[in-house]
Design an enzyme around this catalytic site. Sequence first.
Site, PDB file in Angstrom:
ATOM      1  N   CYS A   1      -1.451   1.661  -3.161  1.00 48.42           N
ATOM      2  CA  CYS A   1      -2.418   2.755  -2.992  1.00 48.42           C
ATOM      3  C   CYS A   1      -1.794   4.146  -2.980  1.00 48.42           C
ATOM      4  CB  CYS A   1      -3.187   2.607  -1.676  1.00 48.42           C
ATOM      5  SG  CYS A   1      -3.389   0.934  -1.059  1.00 48.42           S
TER       6      CYS A   1
ATOM      7  N   CYS B   1       0.827  -1.212   0.000  1.00 47.39           N
ATOM      8  CA  CYS B   1       0.000   0.000   0.000  1.00 47.39           C
ATOM      9  C   CYS B   1       0.858   1.258   0.000  1.00 47.39           C
ATOM     10  CB  CYS B   1      -0.928  -0.020   1.213  1.00 47.39           C
ATOM     11  SG  CYS B   1      -1.817   1.515   1.439  1.00 47.39           S
TER      12      CYS B   1
ATOM     13  N   GLU C   1      -6.651   1.697 -13.793  1.00 44.51           N
ATOM     14  CA  GLU C   1      -6.129   2.904 -13.137  1.00 44.51           C
ATOM     15  C   GLU C   1      -4.850   3.376 -13.827  1.00 44.51           C
ATOM     16  OE1 GLU C   1      -7.828   2.285  -8.599  1.00 44.51           O
ATOM     17  OE2 GLU C   1      -5.802   1.672  -9.038  1.00 44.51           O
TER      18      GLU C   1
ATOM     19  N   LYS D   1       0.293   5.272  -6.147  1.00 48.43           N
ATOM     20  CA  LYS D   1      -0.685   5.294  -7.242  1.00 48.43           C
ATOM     21  C   LYS D   1      -1.577   6.519  -7.149  1.00 48.43           C
ATOM     22  CE  LYS D   1      -4.668   3.603  -6.645  1.00 48.43           C
ATOM     23  NZ  LYS D   1      -5.613   2.566  -6.211  1.00 48.43           N
TER      24      LYS D   1
ATOM     25  N   GLU E   1     -26.361  14.983  -4.640  1.00 39.82           N
ATOM     26  CA  GLU E   1     -27.781  15.187  -4.324  1.00 39.82           C
ATOM     27  C   GLU E   1     -28.668  14.279  -5.174  1.00 39.82           C
ATOM     28  OE1 GLU E   1     -29.683  18.981  -5.502  1.00 39.82           O
ATOM     29  OE2 GLU E   1     -27.808  19.461  -6.528  1.00 39.82           O
TER      30      GLU E   1
ATOM     31  N   HIS F   1     -27.416  21.186  -2.225  1.00 40.79           N
ATOM     32  CA  HIS F   1     -27.504  21.734  -3.572  1.00 40.79           C
ATOM     33  C   HIS F   1     -26.570  22.915  -3.760  1.00 40.79           C
ATOM     34  CE1 HIS F   1     -29.437  22.565  -7.355  1.00 40.79           C
ATOM     35  NE2 HIS F   1     -29.547  23.835  -7.007  1.00 40.79           N
TER      36      HIS F   1
ATOM     37  N   TYR G   1      -8.875  -3.512 -11.828  1.00 43.31           N
ATOM     38  CA  TYR G   1      -8.815  -2.106 -11.436  1.00 43.31           C
ATOM     39  C   TYR G   1      -7.407  -1.519 -11.560  1.00 43.31           C
ATOM     40  CZ  TYR G   1      -6.910  -2.691  -6.648  1.00 43.31           C
ATOM     41  OH  TYR G   1      -6.104  -2.935  -5.563  1.00 43.31           O
TER      42      TYR G   1
HETATM   43  C1  LIG Z   1      -0.907  -0.974  -7.718  1.00 40.90           C
HETATM   44  C2  LIG Z   1      -1.789  -1.262  -6.514  1.00 40.90           C
HETATM   45  C3  LIG Z   1      -2.739  -0.344  -6.144  1.00 40.90           C
HETATM   46  C4  LIG Z   1      -3.532  -0.579  -5.036  1.00 40.90           C
HETATM   47  N1  LIG Z   1      -4.479   0.339  -4.696  1.00 40.90           N
HETATM   48  C5  LIG Z   1      -5.258   0.151  -3.616  1.00 40.90           C
HETATM   49  C6  LIG Z   1      -6.213   1.121  -3.216  1.00 40.90           C
HETATM   50  O1  LIG Z   1      -6.352   2.176  -3.863  1.00 40.90           O
HETATM   51  N2  LIG Z   1      -6.934   0.898  -2.104  1.00 40.90           N
HETATM   52  C7  LIG Z   1      -6.799  -0.251  -1.368  1.00 40.90           C
HETATM   53  O2  LIG Z   1      -7.480  -0.414  -0.359  1.00 40.90           O
HETATM   54  N3  LIG Z   1      -5.919  -1.213  -1.735  1.00 40.90           N
HETATM   55  C8  LIG Z   1      -5.149  -1.033  -2.835  1.00 40.90           C
HETATM   56  N4  LIG Z   1      -4.221  -1.986  -3.187  1.00 40.90           N
HETATM   57  C9  LIG Z   1      -4.166  -3.247  -2.409  1.00 40.90           C
HETATM   58  C10 LIG Z   1      -3.384  -3.061  -1.116  1.00 40.90           C
HETATM   59  O3  LIG Z   1      -2.107  -2.535  -1.407  1.00 40.90           O
HETATM   60  C11 LIG Z   1      -3.260  -4.402  -0.405  1.00 40.90           C
HETATM   61  O4  LIG Z   1      -4.543  -4.931  -0.221  1.00 40.90           O
HETATM   62  C12 LIG Z   1      -2.590  -4.266   0.960  1.00 40.90           C
HETATM   63  O5  LIG Z   1      -1.320  -3.691   0.849  1.00 40.90           O
HETATM   64  C13 LIG Z   1      -2.503  -5.625   1.626  1.00 40.90           C
HETATM   65  O6  LIG Z   1      -1.795  -5.528   2.841  1.00 40.90           O
HETATM   66  P1  LIG Z   1      -1.031  -6.805   3.424  1.00 40.90           P
HETATM   67  O7  LIG Z   1      -0.589  -6.415   4.781  1.00 40.90           O
HETATM   68  O8  LIG Z   1      -1.861  -8.005   3.251  1.00 40.90           O
HETATM   69  O9  LIG Z   1       0.214  -7.032   2.464  1.00 40.90           O
HETATM   70  P2  LIG Z   1       1.327  -6.060   1.891  1.00 40.90           P
HETATM   71  O10 LIG Z   1       0.969  -4.638   2.065  1.00 40.90           O
HETATM   72  O11 LIG Z   1       1.602  -6.540   0.515  1.00 40.90           O
HETATM   73  O12 LIG Z   1       2.576  -6.337   2.821  1.00 40.90           O
HETATM   74  C14 LIG Z   1       3.242  -7.551   2.819  1.00 40.90           C
HETATM   75  C15 LIG Z   1       4.688  -7.293   3.184  1.00 40.90           C
HETATM   76  O13 LIG Z   1       5.321  -8.531   3.463  1.00 40.90           O
HETATM   77  C16 LIG Z   1       6.639  -8.491   2.959  1.00 40.90           C
HETATM   78  N5  LIG Z   1       7.059  -9.892   2.799  1.00 40.90           N
HETATM   79  C17 LIG Z   1       6.603 -10.817   1.927  1.00 40.90           C
HETATM   80  N6  LIG Z   1       7.175 -12.018   2.164  1.00 40.90           N
HETATM   81  C18 LIG Z   1       8.018 -11.845   3.208  1.00 40.90           C
HETATM   82  C19 LIG Z   1       8.878 -12.724   3.933  1.00 40.90           C
HETATM   83  N7  LIG Z   1       8.952 -14.021   3.653  1.00 40.90           N
HETATM   84  N8  LIG Z   1       9.608 -12.210   4.950  1.00 40.90           N
HETATM   85  C20 LIG Z   1       9.533 -10.889   5.280  1.00 40.90           C
HETATM   86  N9  LIG Z   1       8.726 -10.030   4.635  1.00 40.90           N
HETATM   87  C21 LIG Z   1       7.972 -10.500   3.622  1.00 40.90           C
HETATM   88  C22 LIG Z   1       6.523  -7.725   1.672  1.00 40.90           C
HETATM   89  O14 LIG Z   1       7.776  -7.156   1.296  1.00 40.90           O
HETATM   90  C23 LIG Z   1       5.492  -6.666   2.053  1.00 40.90           C
HETATM   91  O15 LIG Z   1       6.106  -5.490   2.525  1.00 40.90           O
HETATM   92  C24 LIG Z   1      -3.387  -1.776  -4.283  1.00 40.90           C
HETATM   93  C25 LIG Z   1      -2.419  -2.706  -4.663  1.00 40.90           C
HETATM   94  C26 LIG Z   1      -1.624  -2.462  -5.768  1.00 40.90           C
HETATM   95  C27 LIG Z   1      -0.591  -3.469  -6.159  1.00 40.90           C
END
Ligand SMILES: Cc1cc2nc3c(=O)[nH]c(=O)nc-3n(C[C@H](O)[C@H](O)[C@H](O)COP(=O)(O)OP(=O)(O)OC[C@H]3O[C@@H](n4cnc5c(N)ncnc54)[C@H](O)[C@@H]3O)c2cc1C
Length: 452
Positions: A48, A43, A182, A51, A440, A435, A178
Amino acid sequence: MSFDYDLFVIGGGSGGVRAARLAAAEAGARVGLAEEYRMGGTCVIRGCVPKKLMVYASGYPRVFEEARAYGWQAQAGEFDWTVFRARLDDELTRLEGVYRGNLERAGVEIFDSRAVLADPHTVRLANGIEKTARHILIATGGRPFVPEFPGCDLAITSNDVFLFESLPKRILIVGGGYIACEFACILNGLGVEVTQFYRGAQILRGFDEEARGHIAGAMCAQGVDLRVGCNVQRIDRVEDGLWVKATDGRDAVFDAVLFATGRRPNTDGMGLEEAGVRLKQNGAVEVDAWSQSSVPSVYAVGDVTDRVALTPVAIREGAAFVETVFKANPTRADHELVPGAVFTQPEYGAVGMTEEEARSHGPIEVYSTAFRPMQSGFAGQPDRVMMKLIVETGSRKVLGCHIVADHAAEMIQLAAVAIKMGATKEDFDRTVAVHPTMAEELVTLKAPVRTG
Ligand SMILES: Cc1cc2nc3c(=O)[nH]c(=O)nc-3n(C[C@H](O)[C@H](O)[C@H](O)COP(=O)(O)OP(=O)(O)OC[C@H]3O[C@@H](n4cnc5c(N)ncnc54)[C@H](O)[C@@H]3O)c2cc1C
């Protein structure tokens, strides 16, 4: 049995950071967290946040154009990617620092390392050191997926867009979800020549049909060369770029080919199955309503569980996990009526059922309107706004709300409160309009345009 930590979190993204911080700060737990890339996760670093900043950047040419119609002597001039990119990098570094600082202040011990599961109570860091924990939270998120085909290694993904040294002049975006849509709008707004292939019949599969058509029309009108029913057959590097042969028989040369064709959970090589953690067919961690995996000490939240892949949902799941495991307050993350937005131009905000889903649930009334908004209409722009309420005939409850308009994401957040509370069509009707606004229209929708 004694452990090094009460909780060890693998992954410093939206879900992992929230869970680690709450467990340490509010429940007094001893918490360790490993992050292999940059704190903040998808994110903050490559989703997010960057982007949305690009969405803002891409909106300015239009603002200048409109401003001229309002009497301003304004010119957009040239867009300088290097200026934007440098500021973006600074902002992401600042945010990364904020996330790290919050964790440190809460007392979480951070390991800048990959971590895998060694057994149900042990994680192994990249340097081979093992740490034990009473509970382990898998919050490793997901990664972009590029299918196998000749030349697939020449494709880039959404991760690479934020790292462009310079903007490509011509880009092909493959995908209809999406993220693909986007980036098509963003890059088109920044002056890149955008072609988009989607193998299905219409972009934004899973969203409301009427909204999908509306957005596709607007994207084409803005200059995106959208080709549905079309995919990439092969990519070859040629002198002046990347030569793409399409399944519709045509071919063209682009400077970059961006695949936004879905994401896969980050579970490969994590030692999960070896430790007894059951995975779904697509590799996601299988969890129950409390985010507990098939191994009692191992939980998982966020995109790695493939439930609702959105930041606020990952955060809620992380918080619910802490309530359940560390505060003796069993809490399920609520996946009902999750509002969401697609930051195309115009934006799309949605909550609840699509018209198609609602029809399969029982009798419904559909209230829908499309109109020219005042601000861009005055400037002679062809934009049209779409607003739609789907109402259950018997209960009069609003089952779904769909808005395609500038600022639709802001509007849907507020409509979602009412709908989550169970608002009926009559509740919307007795709310006085503000309005003149676009929103609205939501409280002045008179007769259903369709029933079913
Ligand atoms: C281009 C794009 C645009 C997006 N836009 C939106 C939006 O507008 N609104 C919205 O709500 N969501 C959006 N999302 C989705 C959102 O980013 C994810 O849903 C959210 O980040 C999920 O959080 P998470 O904690 O599950 O995983 P992540 O945020 O992906 O975090 C996982 C972390 O784990 C780390 N990791 C992975 N494996 C290991 C390991 N073995 N050891 C140590 N670290 C590790 C990774 O490096 C990463 O930092 C978007 C996603 C993308 C790709």
